[in-house]
Design a protein around this motif. Structure first.
Motif, PDB file in Angstrom:
ATOM      1  N   VAL A   1      -5.028  10.304   6.389  1.00  0.00           N
ATOM      2  CA  VAL A   1      -5.592  10.469   4.847  1.00  0.00           C
ATOM      3  C   VAL A   1      -6.441   9.809   3.820  1.00  0.00           C
ATOM      4  O   VAL A   1      -7.899   9.789   3.762  1.00  0.00           O
ATOM      5  CB  VAL A   1      -4.812  12.276   4.121  1.00  0.00           C
ATOM      6  N   ALA A   2      -5.580   8.969   3.196  1.00  0.00           N
ATOM      7  CA  ALA A   2      -5.556   8.109   2.286  1.00  0.00           C
ATOM      8  C   ALA A   2      -5.244   7.066   1.944  1.00  0.00           C
ATOM      9  O   ALA A   2      -3.633   7.388   3.114  1.00  0.00           O
ATOM     10  CB  ALA A   2      -6.442   8.888   1.006  1.00  0.00           C
ATOM     11  N   MET A   3      -5.443   6.036   1.761  1.00  0.00           N
ATOM     12  CA  MET A   3      -4.124   4.589   1.284  1.00  0.00           C
ATOM     13  C   MET A   3      -5.372   4.113  -0.106  1.00  0.00           C
ATOM     14  O   MET A   3      -6.514   3.778  -0.472  1.00  0.00           O
ATOM     15  CB  MET A   3      -4.901   3.863   2.729  1.00  0.00           C
ATOM     16  N   GLU A   4      -3.878   3.885  -0.637  1.00  0.00           N
ATOM     17  CA  GLU A   4      -4.606   2.825  -2.081  1.00  0.00           C
ATOM     18  C   GLU A   4      -3.462   1.471  -1.732  1.00  0.00           C
ATOM     19  O   GLU A   4      -2.826   1.520  -1.820  1.00  0.00           O
ATOM     20  CB  GLU A   4      -4.218   3.574  -3.273  1.00  0.00           C
ATOM     21  N   MET A   5      -3.844   0.391  -2.165  1.00  0.00           N
ATOM     22  CA  MET A   5      -4.004  -0.631  -2.048  1.00  0.00           C
ATOM     23  C   MET A   5      -2.994  -1.341  -3.078  1.00  0.00           C
ATOM     24  O   MET A   5      -3.008  -0.449  -4.624  1.00  0.00           O
ATOM     25  CB  MET A   5      -4.871  -1.674  -1.188  1.00  0.00           C
ATOM     26  N   SER A   6      -2.669  -2.424  -3.553  1.00  0.00           N
ATOM     27  CA  SER A   6      -1.803  -2.682  -4.579  1.00  0.00           C
ATOM     28  C   SER A   6      -3.056  -3.519  -5.900  1.00  0.00           C
ATOM     29  O   SER A   6      -2.704  -3.242  -6.476  1.00  0.00           O
ATOM     30  CB  SER A   6      -0.867  -4.106  -4.135  1.00  0.00           C
TER      31      SER A   6
ATOM     32  N   HIS B   1       0.806  -1.124   0.270  1.00  0.00           N
ATOM     33  CA  HIS B   1       0.148   0.113  -0.079  1.00  0.00           C
ATOM     34  C   HIS B   1       0.632   1.769   0.029  1.00  0.00           C
ATOM     35  O   HIS B   1       1.847   1.221   0.569  1.00  0.00           O
ATOM     36  CB  HIS B   1      -0.540  -0.397   0.839  1.00  0.00           C
ATOM     37  N   MET B   2       0.479   2.428  -0.425  1.00  0.00           N
ATOM     38  CA  MET B   2       0.969   3.689  -0.285  1.00  0.00           C
ATOM     39  C   MET B   2       0.262   4.354   0.603  1.00  0.00           C
ATOM     40  O   MET B   2      -1.198   4.361  -0.406  1.00  0.00           O
ATOM     41  CB  MET B   2       1.718   4.214  -1.226  1.00  0.00           C
ATOM     42  N   ALA B   3       0.017   5.260   1.162  1.00  0.00           N
ATOM     43  CA  ALA B   3      -0.984   6.222   1.784  1.00  0.00           C
ATOM     44  C   ALA B   3       0.141   7.410   2.405  1.00  0.00           C
ATOM     45  O   ALA B   3       0.691   7.876   2.119  1.00  0.00           O
ATOM     46  CB  ALA B   3      -1.190   5.225   2.871  1.00  0.00           C
ATOM     47  N   TRP B   4      -1.352   8.452   2.505  1.00  0.00           N
ATOM     48  CA  TRP B   4      -1.112   9.963   3.460  1.00  0.00           C
ATOM     49  C   TRP B   4      -1.701   9.948   4.557  1.00  0.00           C
ATOM     50  O   TRP B   4      -2.495   9.375   4.839  1.00  0.00           O
ATOM     51  CB  TRP B   4      -1.472  10.939   1.954  1.00  0.00           C
ATOM     52  N   TYR B   5      -0.429  10.428   5.302  1.00  0.00           N
ATOM     53  CA  TYR B   5      -1.452  10.357   7.098  1.00  0.00           C
ATOM     54  C   TYR B   5      -0.700  12.233   6.944  1.00  0.00           C
ATOM     55  O   TYR B   5      -0.149  12.759   6.247  1.00  0.00           O
ATOM     56  CB  TYR B   5      -0.210   9.825   7.567  1.00  0.00           C
TER      57      TYR B   5
END
Length: 120
Positions: free
Chosen positions: A48-53, A33-37
């Motif tokens: 804030v938001a997360m996107e999985m593979s 995953h890549m995410a913003w906190y």
């Protein structure tokens, strides 16, 4: 070694927009995953938001359709388009990447943070 670098923060007036960028580099086989906190002064860090593979996304409850996360897997990059920004969005925004190393292990990596300030 893995590096995570954010860019794109700054000052914007209420109602304005900003686009944050983040790229991971180094000894990476893949990224889960890549995410913003974000973390505002005196407050805990929050998602804030997360996107999985697999492309699934999740957002913090305060986002309310104002922000959009997107990934570019070819670049190991993630972006956060933020619209209708309000003073409560003022915070340091951090990029997070959960990466898979060549040995098969997973690890969480954080960027140094980028300041977002929303004020008249």
């Amino acid at each position: 070694q893995v590096q995570v670098v954010e860019s794109g923060g700054g000052w914007v007036q209420p109602g304005g927009s900003l686009r944050l960028s983040c790229a991971a580099s180094g000894s990476i086989i893949s990224i889960n995953h890549m995410a913003w906190y974000r973390q505002a002064p005196g407050k805990q860090r929050e998602l804030v938001a997360m996107e999985m593979s697999n492309g699934n996304t999740m957002y913090g409850g305060f986002v309310k359709d104002r922000f959009t996360i997107s990934r570019d897997d070819a670049k190991n990059a993630v972006y956060l388009q933020m619209n209708s920004l309000q003073p409560d969005d003022t915070a340091v925004y951090y990029c997070n990447a959960q990466v898979k190393y060549y040995n098969g292990h997973l690890g969480d990596h954080w960027g140094q943070g980028t300041q977002v300030t929303v004020s008249p």
